[in-house]
Write a protein that holds these residues in place. Sequence first.
Motif, PDB file in Angstrom:
ATOM      1  N   ALA A  91       0.854  -1.191   0.000  1.00  0.00           N
ATOM      2  CA  ALA A  91       0.000   0.000   0.000  1.00  0.00           C
ATOM      3  C   ALA A  91       0.885   1.234   0.000  1.00  0.00           C
ATOM      4  CB  ALA A  91      -0.907   0.012   1.227  1.00  0.00           C
ATOM      5  N   VAL A  92       0.254   2.372  -0.162  1.00  0.00           N
ATOM      6  CA  VAL A  92       0.912   3.647   0.116  1.00  0.00           C
ATOM      7  C   VAL A  92       0.661   3.966   1.585  1.00  0.00           C
ATOM      8  CG1 VAL A  92       1.052   6.099  -0.430  1.00  0.00           C
ATOM      9  CG2 VAL A  92       0.606   4.439  -2.251  1.00  0.00           C
ATOM     10  N   TYR A  93       1.726   4.260   2.292  1.00  0.00           N
ATOM     11  CA  TYR A  93       1.639   4.527   3.725  1.00  0.00           C
ATOM     12  C   TYR A  93       1.770   6.030   3.964  1.00  0.00           C
ATOM     13  CZ  TYR A  93       1.768  -0.390   4.910  1.00  0.00           C
ATOM     14  OH  TYR A  93       1.452  -1.729   5.048  1.00  0.00           O
ATOM     15  N   TYR A  94       0.864   6.543   4.792  1.00  0.00           N
ATOM     16  CA  TYR A  94       0.822   7.967   5.105  1.00  0.00           C
ATOM     17  C   TYR A  94       0.959   8.168   6.611  1.00  0.00           C
ATOM     18  CZ  TYR A  94      -1.471   8.278   0.516  1.00  0.00           C
ATOM     19  OH  TYR A  94      -1.781   8.196  -0.823  1.00  0.00           O
ATOM     20  N   CYS A  95       1.669   9.209   6.993  1.00  0.00           N
ATOM     21  CA  CYS A  95       1.623   9.593   8.399  1.00  0.00           C
ATOM     22  C   CYS A  95       0.641  10.747   8.552  1.00  0.00           C
ATOM     23  CB  CYS A  95       2.994   9.953   8.944  1.00  0.00           C
ATOM     24  SG  CYS A  95       3.683  11.500   8.348  1.00  0.00           S
ATOM     25  N   ALA A  96       0.077  10.838   9.726  1.00  0.00           N
ATOM     26  CA  ALA A  96      -0.886  11.877  10.041  1.00  0.00           C
ATOM     27  C   ALA A  96      -0.541  12.474  11.385  1.00  0.00           C
ATOM     28  CB  ALA A  96      -2.298  11.312  10.059  1.00  0.00           C
ATOM     29  N   LEU A  97      -0.359  13.773  11.413  1.00  0.00           N
ATOM     30  CA  LEU A  97      -0.117  14.496  12.662  1.00  0.00           C
ATOM     31  C   LEU A  97      -1.370  15.314  12.955  1.00  0.00           C
ATOM     32  CD1 LEU A  97       3.541  15.753  12.025  1.00  0.00           C
ATOM     33  CD2 LEU A  97       2.744  13.534  12.864  1.00  0.00           C
ATOM     34  N   PHE A  98      -2.013  15.011  14.067  1.00  0.00           N
ATOM     35  CA  PHE A  98      -3.288  15.637  14.375  1.00  0.00           C
ATOM     36  C   PHE A  98      -3.083  16.961  15.120  1.00  0.00           C
ATOM     37  CE2 PHE A  98      -6.478  12.549  13.160  1.00  0.00           C
ATOM     38  CZ  PHE A  98      -5.715  11.398  12.978  1.00  0.00           C
ATOM     39  N   GLN A  99      -3.854  17.934  14.713  1.00  0.00           N
ATOM     40  CA  GLN A  99      -3.916  19.201  15.418  1.00  0.00           C
ATOM     41  C   GLN A  99      -5.385  19.573  15.557  1.00  0.00           C
ATOM     42  OE1 GLN A  99      -1.323  21.718  12.916  1.00  0.00           O
ATOM     43  NE2 GLN A  99       0.101  21.792  14.633  1.00  0.00           N
ATOM     44  N   ALA A 100      -5.834  19.748  16.784  1.00  0.00           N
ATOM     45  CA  ALA A 100      -7.248  20.031  17.059  1.00  0.00           C
ATOM     46  C   ALA A 100      -8.146  18.995  16.385  1.00  0.00           C
ATOM     47  CB  ALA A 100      -7.621  21.447  16.587  1.00  0.00           C
ATOM     48  N   GLY A 101      -7.703  17.763  16.384  1.00  0.00           N
ATOM     49  CA  GLY A 101      -8.506  16.691  15.822  1.00  0.00           C
ATOM     50  C   GLY A 101      -8.458  16.565  14.317  1.00  0.00           C
ATOM     51  N   VAL A 102      -7.721  17.435  13.671  1.00  0.00           N
ATOM     52  CA  VAL A 102      -7.638  17.429  12.207  1.00  0.00           C
ATOM     53  C   VAL A 102      -6.287  16.859  11.792  1.00  0.00           C
ATOM     54  CG1 VAL A 102      -7.634  18.840  10.117  1.00  0.00           C
ATOM     55  CG2 VAL A 102      -9.139  19.436  12.048  1.00  0.00           C
ATOM     56  N   PRO A 103      -6.288  15.852  10.902  1.00  0.00           N
ATOM     57  CA  PRO A 103      -5.008  15.261  10.493  1.00  0.00           C
ATOM     58  C   PRO A 103      -4.299  16.108   9.443  1.00  0.00           C
ATOM     59  CG  PRO A 103      -6.801  14.142   9.382  1.00  0.00           C
ATOM     60  CD  PRO A 103      -7.429  15.127  10.323  1.00  0.00           C
ATOM     61  N   ASN A 104      -2.995  16.225   9.594  1.00  0.00           N
ATOM     62  CA  ASN A 104      -2.145  16.795   8.567  1.00  0.00           C
ATOM     63  C   ASN A 104      -1.411  15.632   7.922  1.00  0.00           C
ATOM     64  OD1 ASN A 104      -2.153  19.933   9.030  1.00  0.00           O
ATOM     65  ND2 ASN A 104      -2.053  19.005  11.049  1.00  0.00           N
ATOM     66  N   TRP A 105      -1.640  15.437   6.628  1.00  0.00           N
ATOM     67  CA  TRP A 105      -1.136  14.259   5.934  1.00  0.00           C
ATOM     68  C   TRP A 105       0.193  14.520   5.243  1.00  0.00           C
ATOM     69  CZ3 TRP A 105      -3.714   9.941   6.947  1.00  0.00           C
ATOM     70  CH2 TRP A 105      -5.071  10.010   7.282  1.00  0.00           C
ATOM     71  N   GLY A 106       1.029  13.496   5.237  1.00  0.00           N
ATOM     72  CA  GLY A 106       2.203  13.530   4.405  1.00  0.00           C
ATOM     73  C   GLY A 106       1.838  13.123   2.980  1.00  0.00           C
ATOM     74  N   GLN A 107       2.857  13.057   2.123  1.00  0.00           N
ATOM     75  CA  GLN A 107       2.606  12.757   0.714  1.00  0.00           C
ATOM     76  C   GLN A 107       2.508  11.261   0.457  1.00  0.00           C
ATOM     77  OE1 GLN A 107       5.557  13.273   1.964  1.00  0.00           O
ATOM     78  NE2 GLN A 107       6.875  11.722   1.033  1.00  0.00           N
ATOM     79  N   GLY A 108       2.922  10.465   1.419  1.00  0.00           N
ATOM     80  CA  GLY A 108       2.839   9.018   1.294  1.00  0.00           C
ATOM     81  C   GLY A 108       4.129   8.402   0.784  1.00  0.00           C
ATOM     82  N   THR A 109       4.332   7.159   1.155  1.00  0.00           N
ATOM     83  CA  THR A 109       5.488   6.403   0.683  1.00  0.00           C
ATOM     84  C   THR A 109       5.020   4.986   0.346  1.00  0.00           C
ATOM     85  OG1 THR A 109       7.776   5.744   1.178  1.00  0.00           O
ATOM     86  CG2 THR A 109       6.228   5.697   3.017  1.00  0.00           C
ATOM     87  N   GLN A 110       5.469   4.486  -0.794  1.00  0.00           N
ATOM     88  CA  GLN A 110       4.990   3.191  -1.282  1.00  0.00           C
ATOM     89  C   GLN A 110       5.736   2.048  -0.600  1.00  0.00           C
ATOM     90  OE1 GLN A 110       2.553   2.405  -3.755  1.00  0.00           O
ATOM     91  NE2 GLN A 110       2.915   0.295  -3.033  1.00  0.00           N
ATOM     92  N   VAL A 111       4.983   1.069  -0.166  1.00  0.00           N
ATOM     93  CA  VAL A 111       5.534  -0.177   0.367  1.00  0.00           C
ATOM     94  C   VAL A 111       4.980  -1.313  -0.487  1.00  0.00           C
ATOM     95  CG1 VAL A 111       5.537  -1.788   2.312  1.00  0.00           C
ATOM     96  CG2 VAL A 111       5.802   0.669   2.717  1.00  0.00           C
ATOM     97  N   THR A 112       5.879  -2.102  -1.043  1.00  0.00           N
ATOM     98  CA  THR A 112       5.474  -3.234  -1.879  1.00  0.00           C
ATOM     99  C   THR A 112       6.101  -4.506  -1.322  1.00  0.00           C
ATOM    100  OG1 THR A 112       5.350  -1.810  -3.828  1.00  0.00           O
ATOM    101  CG2 THR A 112       5.453  -4.181  -4.201  1.00  0.00           C
ATOM    102  N   VAL A 113       5.264  -5.490  -1.048  1.00  0.00           N
ATOM    103  CA  VAL A 113       5.730  -6.754  -0.495  1.00  0.00           C
ATOM    104  C   VAL A 113       5.414  -7.859  -1.494  1.00  0.00           C
ATOM    105  CG1 VAL A 113       5.646  -8.336   1.460  1.00  0.00           C
ATOM    106  CG2 VAL A 113       5.226  -5.897   1.815  1.00  0.00           C
ATOM    107  N   SER A 114       6.436  -8.542  -1.951  1.00  0.00           N
ATOM    108  CA  SER A 114       6.256  -9.610  -2.932  1.00  0.00           C
ATOM    109  C   SER A 114       6.293 -10.970  -2.248  1.00  0.00           C
ATOM    110  CB  SER A 114       7.328  -9.521  -4.008  1.00  0.00           C
ATOM    111  OG  SER A 114       8.618  -9.605  -3.426  1.00  0.00           O
ATOM    112  N   SER A 115       5.564 -11.900  -2.828  1.00  0.00           N
ATOM    113  CA  SER A 115       5.484 -13.245  -2.237  1.00  0.00           C
ATOM    114  C   SER A 115       6.595 -14.141  -2.750  1.00  0.00           C
ATOM    115  CB  SER A 115       4.127 -13.867  -2.553  1.00  0.00           C
ATOM    116  OG  SER A 115       3.930 -13.909  -3.953  1.00  0.00           O
TER     117      SER A 115
END
Length: 115
Positions: A91-115
């Motif tokens: 998936a694309v993984y995002y961090c969220a930093l909350f301020q007053a209950g509102v998330p501030n999102w990063g741009q995301g980073t891709q994680v790929t797991v192969s079998s």
Amino acid sequence: QVQPVESGGGSVQAGGSLRLACAASVSGFGLNPMGWYRQAPGKQRELVALITARGNTNYPDSVKGRFTISADNAKNTLYLQMNSLKPEDTAVYYCALFQAGVPNWGQGTQVTVSS
């Protein structure tokens, strides 16, 4: 406005590990909840880890025991250690930093797991 920046994504084989980092230039880092979310193609964004200002953590069953969220407030950085990765963790993984209950999102980073 807070603009988190994620790093550490990549491609790994099943069973491998990755550590994601999220840095933000913001005063009071760690005084509000922070979290990691992910979004796979065609699916809704979902929470994978949350840490409160007191350091309490919360994980969904899908990642419990495999993922660990932590924060280094001195470095204004949030981490997600991911072990025993599975293809369904892809998936694309995002961090969220909350301020007053509102998330501030990063741009995301891709994680790929192969079998």
